[in-house]
Every structure is written in C-alpha cells, then in structure tokens.
Design an enzyme around this catalytic site. Structure first.
Site, PDB file in Angstrom:
ATOM      1  CD  GLU A 128      -3.231  -1.487   1.212  1.00 18.50           C
ATOM      2  OE1 GLU A 128      -3.358  -1.770   2.418  1.00 18.50           O
ATOM      3  OE2 GLU A 128      -2.175  -1.041   0.740  1.00 18.50           O
ATOM      4  CD  GLU A 147      -1.403   2.988   0.339  1.00 23.14           C
ATOM      5  OE1 GLU A 147      -0.675   2.228   1.013  1.00 23.14           O
ATOM      6  OE2 GLU A 147      -2.603   3.186   0.592  1.00 23.14           O
TER       7      GLU A 147
HETATM    8  O1  IFM Z   1      -0.273   2.661   6.266  1.00 21.99           O
HETATM    9  C1  IFM Z   1      -0.682   1.716   5.338  1.00 21.99           C
HETATM   10  C2  IFM Z   1      -1.858   2.203   4.532  1.00 21.99           C
HETATM   11  O2  IFM Z   1      -2.914   2.572   5.341  1.00 21.99           O
HETATM   12  C3  IFM Z   1      -2.334   1.120   3.605  1.00 21.99           C
HETATM   13  N1  IFM Z   1      -1.245   0.594   2.819  1.00 21.99           N
HETATM   14  C4  IFM Z   1      -0.038   0.238   3.487  1.00 21.99           C
HETATM   15  C5  IFM Z   1       0.434   1.358   4.388  1.00 21.99           C
HETATM   16  C6  IFM Z   1       1.722   0.956   5.127  1.00 21.99           C
HETATM   17  O3  IFM Z   1       1.469  -0.154   5.936  1.00 21.99           O
END
Ligand code: IFM
Length: 456
Positions: free
Chosen positions: A178, A364
């Site tokens: 990210e 994710e």
């Molecule tokens: O916890 C985070 C992760 O570190 C990065 N993506 C989003 C998740 C939830 O906020």
C-alpha cells in the site's frame, strides 16, 4: 452452526476456484511481532511515533502486540489448521539493519525469519513475503526517510540481503504494501508514522517508494530462482456523490491520485497527466529513467480491497479539491468502512479492463467488528463471517468473468495492532486476548476453515 452456509447466500465451494488457487491469511511484522527490543532489532518509525502522546487512540504500541516473535509456531499451526496453502507476512527492516543500512546485517534478525519460513514450509504454507509494510528504520527517517533518495538505495541493499538469505525458500515477493498509505497517511495526513503533514513531501515519498519497487525487482530475480514479484496496492472503486459535472470531475481527480497514480506508472504509462498538471510546484522530483524503472515488468499485481469511496467536489480544499463523503444508509463495519462486495467486482473488472495485469492476487481483504467473547469462550462474529462469505462469492463472480485472480489472502490471521487505532479495531479470524495472549478461533475463522477444508 459454524460449518453451515448462511442460508440466504448461494453455496460456495473451494473447488469453484480451481486446485491451484492460493488461499491464505495476511499479517505484517509491526502489527503482530512485538519483541521490539530483542535480538538486536533497531528502532522503527512506528516505535517512535507510538511513543509520542496523542498518536495512537488507545495510547498503545506494537511493543508486545501478539507476541508473535515468540508464539509464531502456534500461530502458524493455526494458519495451517485453517486449510490455507499460503501465508503472507512481512519482514521488519530494523531487525535486519537496525540502523537502516550497513555492511553487516543483523544475523539474529535473519535467523528469526529463516526459522519462520522453515516453519511455514513444514506446515505446507507457501511463504509470501512483503519487504516493506511500513516499519522503516528510524535512523533512515532521521535522514529524511522515504523523501530522501538515499532511502531508495538503502532499500535495495536490504532487499539484496533478505533475498539472498531467504530466496532459496521464498518464491513470492511483494515489494511494498500500500504505497498510497506509506506516502499520504504517513506524510500528508500525519495519521501514521512518521506523522508529517506535507503534501509535497508525500508526493516525493510516493515517487521514491515506487522507484524503489522497480529497482529491487532485478535484485530479487538475480537472487531467487523463478521468483514471482509484485506490489500490493490499496485500490478503491469510486463513485461520484451526484451526477453533477463537478462531482464527476472530482471523482476522476480522486481516482487520479488514489488509483491511477500507481496503476499508470506501473503499467508503463507514466504519471497521469491530468493530475501531474494540477500539482504544479508540488510535483515530485523525477530523475531521468525513473519511469522506466517503475514500469519494470512484474509477475502479478497485488490488490488490497476494503471499501469503495464516494467523492464530491470541494473547491478550495487542497490541491485536489475533493472530499470523500459519508454516504447514508449503507452497511458499514464497526470501523465505518462501507461493506461492498459489488465494489470489489467493479474494481477488479476495471483494473482488468484498463490495465490487463497477467495475474492478480487479492493480497488483503477483511473487516473490523467489535467482537464479544461469550461466557463459553466463543466469538460469534456473524458479521465478519458474512463479510467473508459475501466477498468470496464476489470473488467467484470475478473469477467466472475470466479476470485472472489466482489467490486470496484474508486480513488477518490474528487480531493485531491496527496502527493509529491501536488495539481498538479487530480484524482477525482469530481472537487475541491482549492480556493473556490467548488465541481463539472466531466463528469467521471456523467458517473459512470449513470452506477451505471442503466441509460444507
Ligand atoms: O491493518 C491494515 C494493514 O496493515 C494494511 N491494510 C489495511 C489493514 C486494515 O486497516
């Protein structure tokens, strides 16, 4: 009731996705490891950020977190027991180079990850490593952090060491998690470490992170036979708050920085000119050849999907003049994030049409709810179970359309340190009691397990 499907939803089977599909959970180092002072680990920007009052909602830190540094065998057992075949984790750069760079890496840090990776392989979990999930060595931040081009060189050195040590056992490499969050939440909004509030700095950070992504790809390929490399982007489907030309144009601008700012250069198109032209003197310094570096071919695109955004025109509000609206009457998680499996279908369809990545992984996806441990020790997180099931149904629709998604990683294996929210937001399929460190599989985790084991 845990193993039955939710009555109003269609039946879903692991076999719908094919035998080669990767199923996993995601975690990250600072969010779960703890042990911040052990085995020669250096200070990270998150240690420093958490120590300053007012940064973390519950005034906590990742100093202990899930104590995964000591409890990893149990955690990997849990991941394997779910029936997953892959596990995504990240490496804490300050464990490898406590001062960010140097001639000699910290052997104890390398040994920890070596044991961890062996533990995955012993349990039939394919290791998927992320090199940078936000825990920059503080020593590098003291010299400007990602805004300083020297950090790019340091990241290349760190990657070289890690890939030489672990490349015999890890084939899947995610360079950055990210980059939008690294750049903008940390350096413009000031909500994440290092806590800066400067748009221009954030843009330079963003560019340098992207260059570092491109530069480490050949390093990993040199050190790792048959490596597969990509980045994990946080992308959002976007909708205009109204049909007005102003809101529609604002949504396009928001898309320009949220999504296209990453997707375009990664796919060889350079930065989107509509946004570049808006930035004026805030635009990042781009060295000759940088755009070719960023466009270095990858093997896959990682997408982290959580929620859509609704955008309105906001004259006078910063360079972008956009505002993200709270649309009423939509279903939300406890974190306030809109629940939209359809948004995932829209996003993936758009990315596939506009950019044609050869392979996509959902690196994710997950939800935060306020879990309650009942008197019998069960956590009946019906909403999270339903969230997961609905997103996997959406994923099946995506795969059925021929979009090349080849894997799904649930965020997260464990409740953990949720950055500026501390321990107030639980995303785990496994509940963690942060006083006792007891782990308990939630209903959602049991559902994922029964789905993956084909028990449904
Ligand atoms: O916890 C985070 C992760 O570190 C990065 N993506 C989003 C998740 C939830 O906020």
């Amino acid at each position: 009731m845990t193993n039955t499907r939710t009555n109003d939803l269609p039946l879903l089977k692991r076999s719908d996705f094919g035998a080669d599909f990767r199923w996993g959970c995601s975690t990250s180092s600072y969010q779960i490891e703890g042990a911040v002072l052990e085995d020669g680990r250096g200070e990270s920007i998150w240690d420093r950020f958490c120590a300053a009052p007012g940064h973390i909602r519950d005034a906590s830190s990742g100093a202990v977190a899930c104590d995964h540094y000591h409890r990893w065998p149990q955690d990997l057992d849990m991941a394997a027991s779910l029936g997953t075949n892959a596990y995504r984790f990240s490496i804490a750069w300050p464990r490898i180079f406590p001062e960010g760079r140097g001639r000699i890496p910290n052997q104890r840090g390398l040994d920890f990850y070596s044991r961890l990776v062996d533990g995955m392989l012993e349990r039939g979990l394919e290791p998927w490593v992320t090199l940078y999930h936000w825990d920059l060595p503080q020593a590098l931040q003291d010299q400007g952090g990602w805004a300083n081009r020297d950090t790019v060189a340091a990241f290349v050195e760190y990657t070289d060491v890690v890939s030489r040590h672990l490349g015999d056992r890890i084939k899947h490499w995610i360079t950055h998690n990210e980059p939008w969050c690294t750049a903008f939440i940390g350096n413009h909004e000031g909500v994440h470490a290092p806590g800066l509030k400067n748009f221009q700095t954030a843009l330079q950070v963003c560019h340098n992170v992207m260059v570092s992504h491109g530069l480490v790809i050949p390093v990993i390929r040199r050190n790792v036979a048959a490596a597969e490399v990509g980045a994990a982007l946080s992308l959002h489907p976007l909708y205009a708050a109204s049909d007005s030309a102003r809101d529609v144009a604002a949504t396009r601008r928001h898309d320009g920085l949220r999504n296209r700012w990453f997707l375009d250069p990664l796919h060889g198109r350079g930065y989107p000119s509509d946004i570049w032209n808006l930035l004026g003197d805030k635009a990042p310094i781009v060295h000759e050849g940088d755009l070719q570096v960023i466009a270095t071919p990858t093997d896959f695109l990682g997408i982290n999907y959580y929620f859509p955004e609704v955008v309105a025109d906001a004259p006078g509000l910063g360079v972008m003049e956009t505002r993200v609206m709270e649309s009423p009457n939509v279903e939300r998680t406890a974190f306030g994030w809109e629940v939209s499996p359809d948004g995932m279908v829209a996003l993936l369809s758009r990315v596939a049409t506009d950019y044609q990545p050869p392979v996509i992984y959902l690196t994710e996806n997950g939800s935060s709810y306020e879990d309650v441990v009942s008197s019998n020790g069960e956590i009946d997180d019906i909403e999270r179970r339903r969230y997961l099931e609905r997103h996997l149904l959406a994923l099946r629709e995506i795969v059925t359309k021929g979009i090349p998604v080849k894997g799904y990683f649930a965020w997260s294996l464990l409740d953990n340190f949720e950055w500026a929210e501390g321990y107030l937001r639980r995303f785990g399929l496994t509940h963690v009691d942060f006083h006792t460190q007891q782990r308990r599989l939630k209903l959602s985790g049991k559902w994922y397990r029964s789905f993956l084991r084909g028990e449904r």
